[in-house]
Design a protein around this motif. Structure first.
Motif, PDB file in Angstrom:
ATOM      1  N   SER A  44     -39.804 -10.738  -0.554  1.00 19.36           N
ATOM      2  CA  SER A  44     -38.615 -10.418   0.240  1.00 19.36           C
ATOM      3  C   SER A  44     -38.867  -9.133   1.030  1.00 19.36           C
ATOM      4  CB  SER A  44     -37.389 -10.241  -0.661  1.00 19.36           C
ATOM      5  OG  SER A  44     -37.524  -9.069  -1.449  1.00 19.36           O
ATOM      6  N   THR A  45     -38.165  -8.998   2.125  1.00 18.52           N
ATOM      7  CA  THR A  45     -38.287  -7.793   2.943  1.00 18.52           C
ATOM      8  C   THR A  45     -37.988  -6.563   2.103  1.00 18.52           C
ATOM      9  OG1 THR A  45     -37.625  -9.050   4.882  1.00 18.52           O
ATOM     10  CG2 THR A  45     -37.464  -6.664   5.047  1.00 18.52           C
ATOM     11  N   GLU A  46     -36.966  -6.661   1.273  1.00 20.26           N
ATOM     12  CA  GLU A  46     -36.569  -5.530   0.431  1.00 20.26           C
ATOM     13  C   GLU A  46     -37.669  -5.137  -0.541  1.00 20.26           C
ATOM     14  OE1 GLU A  46     -34.669  -8.404   0.665  1.00 20.26           O
ATOM     15  OE2 GLU A  46     -33.279  -7.596   2.151  1.00 20.26           O
ATOM     16  N   SER A  47     -38.295  -6.134  -1.163  1.00 18.64           N
ATOM     17  CA  SER A  47     -39.333  -5.816  -2.152  1.00 18.64           C
ATOM     18  C   SER A  47     -40.555  -5.191  -1.479  1.00 18.64           C
ATOM     19  CB  SER A  47     -39.737  -7.052  -2.960  1.00 18.64           C
ATOM     20  OG  SER A  47     -40.485  -7.962  -2.187  1.00 18.64           O
ATOM     21  N   ILE A  48     -40.892  -5.657  -0.293  1.00 16.43           N
ATOM     22  CA  ILE A  48     -42.055  -5.108   0.410  1.00 16.43           C
ATOM     23  C   ILE A  48     -41.776  -3.693   0.890  1.00 16.43           C
ATOM     24  CG2 ILE A  48     -43.544  -5.393   2.434  1.00 16.43           C
ATOM     25  CD1 ILE A  48     -43.185  -8.471   1.961  1.00 16.43           C
ATOM     26  N   LEU A  49     -40.578  -3.474   1.453  1.00 16.74           N
ATOM     27  CA  LEU A  49     -40.221  -2.124   1.899  1.00 16.74           C
ATOM     28  C   LEU A  49     -40.138  -1.155   0.723  1.00 16.74           C
ATOM     29  CD1 LEU A  49     -37.555  -2.887   4.654  1.00 16.74           C
ATOM     30  CD2 LEU A  49     -39.904  -2.056   4.973  1.00 16.74           C
ATOM     31  N   SER A  50     -39.570  -1.622  -0.369  1.00 14.40           N
ATOM     32  CA  SER A  50     -39.459  -0.788  -1.563  1.00 14.40           C
ATOM     33  C   SER A  50     -40.845  -0.444  -2.109  1.00 14.40           C
ATOM     34  CB  SER A  50     -38.634  -1.502  -2.628  1.00 14.40           C
ATOM     35  OG  SER A  50     -38.609  -0.778  -3.819  1.00 14.40           O
ATOM     36  N   TYR A  51     -41.734  -1.440  -2.126  1.00 13.96           N
ATOM     37  CA  TYR A  51     -43.101  -1.209  -2.601  1.00 13.96           C
ATOM     38  C   TYR A  51     -43.796  -0.187  -1.714  1.00 13.96           C
ATOM     39  CZ  TYR A  51     -47.926  -2.105  -3.980  1.00 13.96           C
ATOM     40  OH  TYR A  51     -49.218  -1.960  -4.420  1.00 13.96           O
ATOM     41  N   ARG A  52     -43.669  -0.363  -0.422  1.00 10.50           N
ATOM     42  CA  ARG A  52     -44.312   0.576   0.511  1.00 10.50           C
ATOM     43  C   ARG A  52     -43.796   1.996   0.300  1.00 10.50           C
ATOM     44  NH1 ARG A  52     -43.821   0.545   7.059  1.00 10.50           N
ATOM     45  NH2 ARG A  52     -45.304   2.222   7.417  1.00 10.50           N
ATOM     46  N   ALA A  53     -42.481   2.122   0.127  1.00  6.18           N
ATOM     47  CA  ALA A  53     -41.885   3.442  -0.072  1.00  6.18           C
ATOM     48  C   ALA A  53     -42.320   4.069  -1.394  1.00  6.18           C
ATOM     49  CB  ALA A  53     -40.367   3.339  -0.015  1.00  6.18           C
ATOM     50  N   SER A  54     -42.650   3.247  -2.382  1.00  4.32           N
ATOM     51  CA  SER A  54     -43.035   3.767  -3.695  1.00  4.32           C
ATOM     52  C   SER A  54     -44.479   4.269  -3.730  1.00  4.32           C
ATOM     53  CB  SER A  54     -42.859   2.691  -4.764  1.00  4.32           C
ATOM     54  OG  SER A  54     -43.876   1.704  -4.666  1.00  4.32           O
ATOM     55  N   LEU A  55     -45.276   3.897  -2.739  1.00  2.00           N
ATOM     56  CA  LEU A  55     -46.687   4.272  -2.740  1.00  2.00           C
ATOM     57  C   LEU A  55     -46.888   5.687  -2.201  1.00  2.00           C
ATOM     58  CD1 LEU A  55     -48.189   0.982  -1.276  1.00  2.00           C
ATOM     59  CD2 LEU A  55     -48.321   1.744  -3.654  1.00  2.00           C
ATOM     60  N   PRO A  56     -47.668   6.502  -2.892  1.00  2.00           N
ATOM     61  CA  PRO A  56     -48.019   7.801  -2.314  1.00  2.00           C
ATOM     62  C   PRO A  56     -48.885   7.576  -1.069  1.00  2.00           C
ATOM     63  CG  PRO A  56     -49.171   7.457  -4.395  1.00  2.00           C
ATOM     64  CD  PRO A  56     -48.273   6.284  -4.195  1.00  2.00           C
ATOM     65  N   LYS A  57     -48.907   8.540  -0.193  1.00  2.18           N
ATOM     66  CA  LYS A  57     -49.647   8.402   1.065  1.00  2.18           C
ATOM     67  C   LYS A  57     -51.105   8.005   0.828  1.00  2.18           C
ATOM     68  CE  LYS A  57     -50.010  10.593   5.516  1.00  2.18           C
ATOM     69  NZ  LYS A  57     -49.510  11.650   6.362  1.00  2.18           N
ATOM     70  N   SER A  58     -51.703   8.537  -0.204  1.00  3.25           N
ATOM     71  CA  SER A  58     -53.109   8.241  -0.494  1.00  3.25           C
ATOM     72  C   SER A  58     -53.327   6.787  -0.929  1.00  3.25           C
ATOM     73  CB  SER A  58     -53.634   9.178  -1.581  1.00  3.25           C
ATOM     74  OG  SER A  58     -52.941   8.956  -2.793  1.00  3.25           O
ATOM     75  N   ARG A  59     -52.266   6.109  -1.301  1.00  2.16           N
ATOM     76  CA  ARG A  59     -52.386   4.709  -1.729  1.00  2.16           C
ATOM     77  C   ARG A  59     -51.640   3.762  -0.798  1.00  2.16           C
ATOM     78  NH1 ARG A  59     -52.247   5.944  -7.957  1.00  2.16           N
ATOM     79  NH2 ARG A  59     -54.439   6.464  -8.160  1.00  2.16           N
ATOM     80  N   GLY A  60     -51.295   4.214   0.371  1.00  5.16           N
ATOM     81  CA  GLY A  60     -50.610   3.366   1.344  1.00  5.16           C
ATOM     82  C   GLY A  60     -51.401   2.119   1.693  1.00  5.16           C
ATOM     83  N   TRP A  61     -52.717   2.212   1.583  1.00  7.88           N
ATOM     84  CA  TRP A  61     -53.581   1.066   1.879  1.00  7.88           C
ATOM     85  C   TRP A  61     -53.362  -0.090   0.906  1.00  7.88           C
ATOM     86  CZ3 TRP A  61     -57.091  -0.769  -1.648  1.00  7.88           C
ATOM     87  CH2 TRP A  61     -57.414   0.065  -2.720  1.00  7.88           C
ATOM     88  N   TYR A  62     -52.736   0.151  -0.255  1.00  9.23           N
ATOM     89  CA  TYR A  62     -52.475  -0.917  -1.222  1.00  9.23           C
ATOM     90  C   TYR A  62     -51.679  -2.055  -0.592  1.00  9.23           C
ATOM     91  CZ  TYR A  62     -53.886   1.628  -5.506  1.00  9.23           C
ATOM     92  OH  TYR A  62     -54.577   2.269  -6.503  1.00  9.23           O
ATOM     93  N   LEU A  63     -50.863  -1.745   0.401  1.00 14.75           N
ATOM     94  CA  LEU A  63     -50.030  -2.768   1.025  1.00 14.75           C
ATOM     95  C   LEU A  63     -50.865  -3.768   1.832  1.00 14.75           C
ATOM     96  CD1 LEU A  63     -47.146  -3.735   1.338  1.00 14.75           C
ATOM     97  CD2 LEU A  63     -46.913  -2.223   3.306  1.00 14.75           C
ATOM     98  N   SER A  64     -51.982  -3.345   2.383  1.00 17.88           N
ATOM     99  CA  SER A  64     -52.796  -4.242   3.225  1.00 17.88           C
ATOM    100  C   SER A  64     -53.318  -5.464   2.472  1.00 17.88           C
ATOM    101  CB  SER A  64     -53.952  -3.479   3.863  1.00 17.88           C
ATOM    102  OG  SER A  64     -53.457  -2.573   4.798  1.00 17.88           O
ATOM    103  N   PRO A  65     -53.911  -5.330   1.298  1.00 17.20           N
ATOM    104  CA  PRO A  65     -54.341  -6.537   0.577  1.00 17.20           C
ATOM    105  C   PRO A  65     -53.160  -7.432   0.185  1.00 17.20           C
ATOM    106  CG  PRO A  65     -55.401  -4.591  -0.338  1.00 17.20           C
ATOM    107  CD  PRO A  65     -54.372  -4.108   0.632  1.00 17.20           C
ATOM    108  N   VAL A  66     -52.030  -6.829  -0.130  1.00 17.71           N
ATOM    109  CA  VAL A  66     -50.839  -7.624  -0.461  1.00 17.71           C
ATOM    110  C   VAL A  66     -50.412  -8.424   0.770  1.00 17.71           C
ATOM    111  CG1 VAL A  66     -48.401  -7.524  -1.132  1.00 17.71           C
ATOM    112  CG2 VAL A  66     -50.082  -6.068  -2.293  1.00 17.71           C
TER     113      VAL A  66
END
Length: 143
Positions: free
Chosen positions: A102-124
């Protein structure tokens, strides 16, 4: 050297394993036989993934998840598949009851990531995109 049940795909100019197995297994890109419903997928001598663990905690369709991971296991490096799986596991653990994809879960996940781990969203994102394409393909094949 050809193996039974394997042919090399050359249309794209790259060699990749395409299998024709009917026994619930498939061949990883590195030629290892993988049990589609198995708890662990050994993709090569160095990569053994606990796919069953991910499927047990994923709140969505675990069969579809296995199909997506199997696509990558057949066509991508074992390290790429491993990275996709670990990053997706991280996303699933962060869902906290939200609807997967869901849009909410993806936005929430992105917001929860520290800047150094922002790349985690790309494989997802890669995994979700492939999931959507496979689901659309399957729906067109059904009468």
């Amino acid at each position: 050297m050809a193996r039974e049940g394997v042919r090399r795909a050359t249309a794209s100019g790259r060699s990749g394993v395409v299998d024709d197995r009917d026994d619930g297994t498939f061949l990883s890109r590195d030629g290892y036989i993988v049990d589609f419903l198995g708890d662990r997928w050994r993709l090569n001598k160095d990569t053994d993934l606990p796919v069953g663990k991910l499927c047990k905690i994923f709140p969505g369709d675990s069969h579809a998840l296995r199909l997506v991971l199997a696509f990558f296991a057949k066509h991508s490096s074992s390290h790429h598949v491993q990275n996709l799986m670990w990053r997706f596991l991280h996303y699933v653990k962060a869902l906290d009851g939200a609807e997967p994809f869901s849009t909410e879960s993806i936005l929430s996940y992105r917001a929860s990531l520290p800047k150094s781990r922002g790349w985690y969203l790309s494989p997802v994102r890669i995994l979700i995109s492939k999931w959507a394409r496979l689901v659309m393909r399957e729906s067109r094949l059904k009468p």
